[in-house]
Design a protein around this motif. Structure first.
Motif, PDB file in Angstrom:
ATOM      1  N   LYS A   7       0.825  -1.209   0.000  1.00  0.00           N
ATOM      2  CA  LYS A   7       0.000   0.000   0.000  1.00  0.00           C
ATOM      3  C   LYS A   7       0.858   1.256   0.000  1.00  0.00           C
ATOM      4  O   LYS A   7       0.539   2.231  -0.664  1.00  0.00           O
ATOM      5  CB  LYS A   7      -0.944   0.013   1.206  1.00  0.00           C
ATOM      6  N   GLN A  11       0.601   4.221  -2.946  1.00  0.00           N
ATOM      7  CA  GLN A  11       0.016   5.500  -2.543  1.00  0.00           C
ATOM      8  C   GLN A  11       0.497   6.663  -3.400  1.00  0.00           C
ATOM      9  O   GLN A  11      -0.192   7.678  -3.511  1.00  0.00           O
ATOM     10  CB  GLN A  11       0.327   5.803  -1.077  1.00  0.00           C
ATOM     11  N   ILE A  13       0.670   6.791  -6.538  1.00  0.00           N
ATOM     12  CA  ILE A  13      -0.071   6.824  -7.798  1.00  0.00           C
ATOM     13  C   ILE A  13      -1.389   7.557  -7.579  1.00  0.00           C
ATOM     14  O   ILE A  13      -2.155   7.224  -6.679  1.00  0.00           O
ATOM     15  CB  ILE A  13      -0.333   5.399  -8.319  1.00  0.00           C
ATOM     16  N   THR A  14      -1.655   8.563  -8.405  1.00  0.00           N
ATOM     17  CA  THR A  14      -2.911   9.293  -8.281  1.00  0.00           C
ATOM     18  C   THR A  14      -3.993   8.617  -9.122  1.00  0.00           C
ATOM     19  O   THR A  14      -3.732   8.132 -10.216  1.00  0.00           O
ATOM     20  CB  THR A  14      -2.754  10.754  -8.733  1.00  0.00           C
ATOM     21  N   ASP A  15      -5.183   8.605  -8.594  1.00  0.00           N
ATOM     22  CA  ASP A  15      -6.324   7.982  -9.268  1.00  0.00           C
ATOM     23  C   ASP A  15      -6.994   9.023 -10.158  1.00  0.00           C
ATOM     24  O   ASP A  15      -7.591   9.976  -9.680  1.00  0.00           O
ATOM     25  CB  ASP A  15      -7.301   7.444  -8.229  1.00  0.00           C
ATOM     26  N   GLN A  16      -6.911   8.843 -11.472  1.00  0.00           N
ATOM     27  CA  GLN A  16      -7.445   9.794 -12.439  1.00  0.00           C
ATOM     28  C   GLN A  16      -8.867   9.441 -12.896  1.00  0.00           C
ATOM     29  O   GLN A  16      -9.418  10.113 -13.754  1.00  0.00           O
ATOM     30  CB  GLN A  16      -6.528   9.856 -13.664  1.00  0.00           C
ATOM     31  N   ARG A  17      -9.442   8.392 -12.310  1.00  0.00           N
ATOM     32  CA  ARG A  17     -10.782   7.974 -12.734  1.00  0.00           C
ATOM     33  C   ARG A  17     -11.849   8.928 -12.221  1.00  0.00           C
ATOM     34  O   ARG A  17     -11.656   9.626 -11.235  1.00  0.00           O
ATOM     35  CB  ARG A  17     -11.072   6.559 -12.223  1.00  0.00           C
ATOM     36  N   VAL A  22     -16.310   4.863 -10.161  1.00  0.00           N
ATOM     37  CA  VAL A  22     -15.387   3.993  -9.449  1.00  0.00           C
ATOM     38  C   VAL A  22     -16.149   2.977  -8.612  1.00  0.00           C
ATOM     39  O   VAL A  22     -16.957   3.344  -7.770  1.00  0.00           O
ATOM     40  CB  VAL A  22     -14.436   4.826  -8.558  1.00  0.00           C
ATOM     41  N   TYR A  24     -14.229  -0.047  -7.505  1.00  0.00           N
ATOM     42  CA  TYR A  24     -13.175  -0.593  -6.662  1.00  0.00           C
ATOM     43  C   TYR A  24     -12.097   0.461  -6.471  1.00  0.00           C
ATOM     44  O   TYR A  24     -11.793   1.222  -7.385  1.00  0.00           O
ATOM     45  CB  TYR A  24     -12.548  -1.830  -7.314  1.00  0.00           C
ATOM     46  N   CYS A  25     -11.488   0.481  -5.283  1.00  0.00           N
ATOM     47  CA  CYS A  25     -10.414   1.442  -5.057  1.00  0.00           C
ATOM     48  C   CYS A  25      -9.212   1.062  -5.926  1.00  0.00           C
ATOM     49  O   CYS A  25      -9.049  -0.092  -6.321  1.00  0.00           O
ATOM     50  CB  CYS A  25     -10.049   1.533  -3.582  1.00  0.00           C
ATOM     51  N   LEU A  26      -8.407   2.031  -6.242  1.00  0.00           N
ATOM     52  CA  LEU A  26      -7.287   1.833  -7.151  1.00  0.00           C
ATOM     53  C   LEU A  26      -6.324   0.771  -6.635  1.00  0.00           C
ATOM     54  O   LEU A  26      -5.821  -0.044  -7.407  1.00  0.00           O
ATOM     55  CB  LEU A  26      -6.554   3.160  -7.383  1.00  0.00           C
ATOM     56  N   LEU A  30      -4.967  -2.503  -8.757  1.00  0.00           N
ATOM     57  CA  LEU A  30      -3.555  -2.690  -9.049  1.00  0.00           C
ATOM     58  C   LEU A  30      -2.988  -3.934  -8.378  1.00  0.00           C
ATOM     59  O   LEU A  30      -2.271  -4.719  -9.004  1.00  0.00           O
ATOM     60  CB  LEU A  30      -2.758  -1.453  -8.618  1.00  0.00           C
TER      61      LEU A  30
END
Length: 52
Positions: A7, A11, A13-17, A22, A24-26, A30
């Motif tokens: 984790k 952390q 990595i930014t979530d661009q979705r 959304v 599921y969490c990124l 991954l």
């Protein structure tokens, strides 16, 4: 290795979705993809089958 170590690495990595789309969490996406590839998944269909 403990899951918290993974984790920490993800952390950065930014979530661009789009938030409304959304499910599921990124991290789940991954980490699940990584595990699927380790056990031999060849593409997105295999990854989906592994995770579900």
């Amino acid at each position: 290795m403990h899951i918290d170590h993974f984790k920490e690495h993800f952390q950065t990595i930014t979530d661009q979705r789009q938030g409304a789309k959304v499910t599921y969490c990124l991290f789940e996406v991954l980490f699940g993809s990584l595990c699927a590839v380790i056990v031999g998944a060849k593409g997105w269909f295999d990854i989906r089958e592994y995770i579900l």
